[in-house]
Design a protein around this motif. Structure first.
Motif, PDB file in Angstrom:
ATOM      1  N   CYS A  79      -1.588  -0.050  -9.376  1.00 37.58           N
ATOM      2  CA  CYS A  79      -1.499   1.274  -8.766  1.00 37.58           C
ATOM      3  C   CYS A  79      -2.909   1.777  -8.486  1.00 37.58           C
ATOM      4  O   CYS A  79      -3.846   1.441  -9.212  1.00 37.58           O
ATOM      5  N   ALA A  80      -3.062   2.576  -7.438  1.00 36.16           N
ATOM      6  CA  ALA A  80      -4.378   3.024  -6.991  1.00 36.16           C
ATOM      7  C   ALA A  80      -4.472   4.539  -7.011  1.00 36.16           C
ATOM      8  O   ALA A  80      -3.541   5.240  -6.616  1.00 36.16           O
ATOM      9  N   VAL A  93      -6.037  11.217  -8.503  1.00 41.23           N
ATOM     10  CA  VAL A  93      -4.835  11.413  -7.692  1.00 41.23           C
ATOM     11  C   VAL A  93      -4.218  10.052  -7.408  1.00 41.23           C
ATOM     12  O   VAL A  93      -4.837   9.198  -6.775  1.00 41.23           O
ATOM     13  N   LEU A  94      -2.996   9.852  -7.900  1.00 43.64           N
ATOM     14  CA  LEU A  94      -2.267   8.621  -7.639  1.00 43.64           C
ATOM     15  C   LEU A  94      -1.766   8.617  -6.202  1.00 43.64           C
ATOM     16  O   LEU A  94      -1.146   9.573  -5.742  1.00 43.64           O
ATOM     17  N   LEU A  95      -2.020   7.513  -5.504  1.00 46.12           N
ATOM     18  CA  LEU A  95      -1.506   7.336  -4.140  1.00 46.12           C
ATOM     19  C   LEU A  95      -0.100   6.774  -4.251  1.00 46.12           C
ATOM     20  O   LEU A  95       0.089   5.598  -4.547  1.00 46.12           O
ATOM     21  N   ARG A  96       0.902   7.617  -4.016  1.00 50.05           N
ATOM     22  CA  ARG A  96       2.301   7.228  -4.243  1.00 50.05           C
ATOM     23  C   ARG A  96       2.976   6.663  -3.007  1.00 50.05           C
ATOM     24  O   ARG A  96       3.919   5.869  -3.124  1.00 50.05           O
ATOM     25  N   GLY A  97       2.582   7.100  -1.817  1.00 50.84           N
ATOM     26  CA  GLY A  97       3.266   6.628  -0.627  1.00 50.84           C
ATOM     27  C   GLY A  97       2.450   6.865   0.623  1.00 50.84           C
ATOM     28  O   GLY A  97       1.585   7.748   0.664  1.00 50.84           O
ATOM     29  N   GLY A  98       2.712   6.048   1.641  1.00 50.53           N
ATOM     30  CA  GLY A  98       1.991   6.207   2.890  1.00 50.53           C
ATOM     31  C   GLY A  98       2.702   5.520   4.045  1.00 50.53           C
ATOM     32  O   GLY A  98       3.605   4.694   3.853  1.00 50.53           O
ATOM     33  N   GLU A  99       2.289   5.870   5.249  1.00 50.34           N
ATOM     34  CA  GLU A  99       2.811   5.277   6.479  1.00 50.34           C
ATOM     35  C   GLU A  99       1.727   4.394   7.076  1.00 50.34           C
ATOM     36  O   GLU A  99       0.592   4.847   7.293  1.00 50.34           O
ATOM     37  N   ARG A 122       5.902   2.511   0.734  1.00 48.23           N
ATOM     38  CA  ARG A 122       6.747   3.583   0.171  1.00 48.23           C
ATOM     39  C   ARG A 122       6.891   3.361  -1.324  1.00 48.23           C
ATOM     40  O   ARG A 122       7.769   2.656  -1.790  1.00 48.23           O
ATOM     41  N   GLY A 123       5.981   3.969  -2.096  1.00 48.67           N
ATOM     42  CA  GLY A 123       5.917   3.757  -3.532  1.00 48.67           C
ATOM     43  C   GLY A 123       4.541   3.214  -3.897  1.00 48.67           C
ATOM     44  O   GLY A 123       3.903   2.519  -3.091  1.00 48.67           O
ATOM     45  N   PRO A 124       4.036   3.530  -5.088  1.00 51.71           N
ATOM     46  CA  PRO A 124       2.645   3.205  -5.426  1.00 51.71           C
ATOM     47  C   PRO A 124       2.331   1.719  -5.480  1.00 51.71           C
ATOM     48  O   PRO A 124       1.253   1.286  -5.044  1.00 51.71           O
ATOM     49  N   ALA A 125       3.253   0.900  -6.005  1.00 50.88           N
ATOM     50  CA  ALA A 125       3.002  -0.540  -6.059  1.00 50.88           C
ATOM     51  C   ALA A 125       3.041  -1.154  -4.661  1.00 50.88           C
ATOM     52  O   ALA A 125       2.234  -2.039  -4.333  1.00 50.88           O
ATOM     53  N   ARG A 126       3.964  -0.706  -3.842  1.00 51.63           N
ATOM     54  CA  ARG A 126       4.050  -1.200  -2.468  1.00 51.63           C
ATOM     55  C   ARG A 126       2.813  -0.817  -1.672  1.00 51.63           C
ATOM     56  O   ARG A 126       2.313  -1.603  -0.858  1.00 51.63           O
ATOM     57  N   LEU A 127       2.322   0.388  -1.902  1.00 55.46           N
ATOM     58  CA  LEU A 127       1.129   0.863  -1.192  1.00 55.46           C
ATOM     59  C   LEU A 127      -0.064  -0.034  -1.468  1.00 55.46           C
ATOM     60  O   LEU A 127      -0.779  -0.443  -0.549  1.00 55.46           O
TER      61      LEU A 127
END
Length: 201
Positions: A79-80, A93-99, A122-127
């Motif tokens: 996680c980042a 700040v945890l980056l939880r989701g992005g496009e 979509r989700g912190p591990a996927r990001l």
């Protein structure tokens, strides 16, 4: 540098909404941040890795603002986080989701199990997988290659609520430190921790 580091030298709960709409890039993939969570390290946030002070694992949280704090979650996923506050004061700040907004083909290769493009980050591990972030980049400066962070020109309209999957005293309505862009398809669904008591009243 594509961001003013001074804007990040504040507690994570203040910085988190400012990161919504920001674009973070790494190694050919760029994404627009749509969901984040704030974590403090001053002894008042039981949900934070830095709640009990500095350790080898969380040392990057105490470093300069605008750097990366990366960690293993459940021993499986990276996680980042974007480090905030002046150096020596831990918050992130945890980056939880992005496009994904550039490099979608590369992101699909990294996230070959994604069912659709909306799920790529979509989700912190996927990001982190979509961006190709590894644990070895813990402490990296987000203003230097291979990273780039561009903050939005103006604050975004956002919603706020409890953090996802945080149990005990750091979870629930007392800590509405999850922030997201409303009606954005890349925002992950809220999941209450199974050990968190249901809301009353």
């Amino acid at each position: 540098m594509t961001f003013d580091r001074r804007l990040l030298e504040r507690p994570a709960v203040e910085v988190a909404p400012l990161l919504l709409g920001a674009v973070i890039s790494r190694a050919g993939v760029s994404l627009r941040v749509t969901e984040v969570e704030a974590y403090l390290g001053d002894g008042t946030d039981p949900g934070s890795h830095a709640f009990r002070g500095r350790t080898p694992r969380n040392a990057a949280m105490f470093g300069p603002a605008g750097h990366l704090y990366a960690y293993f979650s459940y021993g499986m996923h990276v996680c980042a986080n974007v480090v905030c506050s002046p150096e020596g004061e831990a918050s992130a700040v945890l980056l939880r989701g992005g496009e994904i907004v550039a490099g979608a083909a590369e992101a699909r290769l990294r996230r070959s199990t994604a069912k659709s493009d909306r799920d790529l980050a979509r989700g912190p591990a996927r990001l982190t997988l979509a961006l190709g972030i590894s644990l070895a980049e813990n402490g990296a400066d987000l203003a230097e290659d291979p990273f780039d962070l561009t903050l939005p020109a103006r604050p975004a309209v956002f919603l706020a609520g409890p953090r996802t999957g945080v149990s005990g005293a750091g979870g629930g309505a007392e800590y509405p430190w999850r922030f997201w862009l409303p009606d954005d398809a890349s925002v992950s669904p809220y999941r209450r921790h199974p050990k968190l008591a249901p809301a009353t009243g």
